[in-house]
Design an enzyme around this catalytic site. Structure first.
Site, PDB file in Angstrom:
ATOM      1  N   GLU A 156      38.153  -2.760 -22.053  1.00 16.16           N
ATOM      2  CA  GLU A 156      38.087  -3.755 -23.124  1.00 16.16           C
ATOM      3  C   GLU A 156      37.003  -4.783 -22.852  1.00 16.16           C
ATOM      4  OE1 GLU A 156      42.737  -3.530 -24.525  1.00 16.16           O
ATOM      5  OE2 GLU A 156      42.066  -5.348 -23.521  1.00 16.16           O
ATOM      6  N   TYR A 209      35.815  -7.590 -28.329  1.00 12.95           N
ATOM      7  CA  TYR A 209      36.564  -6.486 -28.935  1.00 12.95           C
ATOM      8  C   TYR A 209      35.681  -5.335 -29.404  1.00 12.95           C
ATOM      9  CZ  TYR A 209      40.612  -9.491 -28.605  1.00 12.95           C
ATOM     10  OH  TYR A 209      41.595 -10.303 -28.136  1.00 12.95           O
ATOM     11  N   GLU A 256      39.165   8.055 -24.215  1.00 10.19           N
ATOM     12  CA  GLU A 256      38.654   9.367 -24.607  1.00 10.19           C
ATOM     13  C   GLU A 256      37.129   9.361 -24.638  1.00 10.19           C
ATOM     14  OE1 GLU A 256      42.399   8.554 -27.149  1.00 10.19           O
ATOM     15  OE2 GLU A 256      40.813   7.411 -26.184  1.00 10.19           O
TER      16      GLU A 256
END
Length: 162
Positions: A54, A58, A65
């Protein structure tokens, strides 16, 4: 694009899920507290780990993945047999839309994808069978075609233009 794949063995699947749990330990998720790990099985048997990373803005966040795919592709690995995705919640969570599209770039539509709950493996009760679409232990078995129907892929760029 990866070649058409076959289902993987139970041993490969269990190892892949174990590595996805290990990958989850590498997460950096101080904002959402939503830890995700991914393990991508290459056709040569190599497993590539990814964790969500993170960012305070944002938009700079990268999912587990995509971390695994980017690591693999940047090292020249472009053919895959399966993916396992694990979270820290007790339900199967599907990859986000952006991850599905990135997976579509490098993985076949029929590649096995295992969506693994954080409390895996769940023991079956006496005389209980896994729900349809789930394997013993509570993970959902799916593929890209199911997760991203009518998808757009690299082969569409080769279509003749009007």
């Amino acid at each position: 694009m990866a070649d058409k794949t076959n289902s993987i063995s139970v041993e490969e699947r269990e190892k892949l899920i174990k590595v996805a749990f290990e990958a989850k330990e590498g997460t950096y998720s101080p904002y959402s507290k939503f830890a995700v790990g991914a393990a991508l099985l290459a056709v040569d048997g190599h497993i590539i780990k990814g964790a969500n990373i993170e960012n305070a803005s944002y938009g700079g966040t990268i999912c587990a993945e995509r971390t695994a795919i980017v690591k693999a592709v940047s090292e020249g690995v472009r053919r895959f047999k399966a993916l396992a995705v694990v979270t820290n919640v007790p339900s199967s969570i599907s990859p986000c839309g952006m991850c599905r599209q990135v997976l579509r770039e490098f993985c076949s539509n029929d590649m096995d994808i295992f969506l693994v709950p954080g409390d895996y493996p769940r023991p079956l009760k006496e005389n209980e069978r896994p729900e349809q679409g789930y394997i013993e232990g509570g993970a959902r078995k799916t593929n890209l075609e199911e997760l991203l129907p009518d998808s757009f892929g690299p082969e569409h760029l080769e279509l003749p233009r009007a």
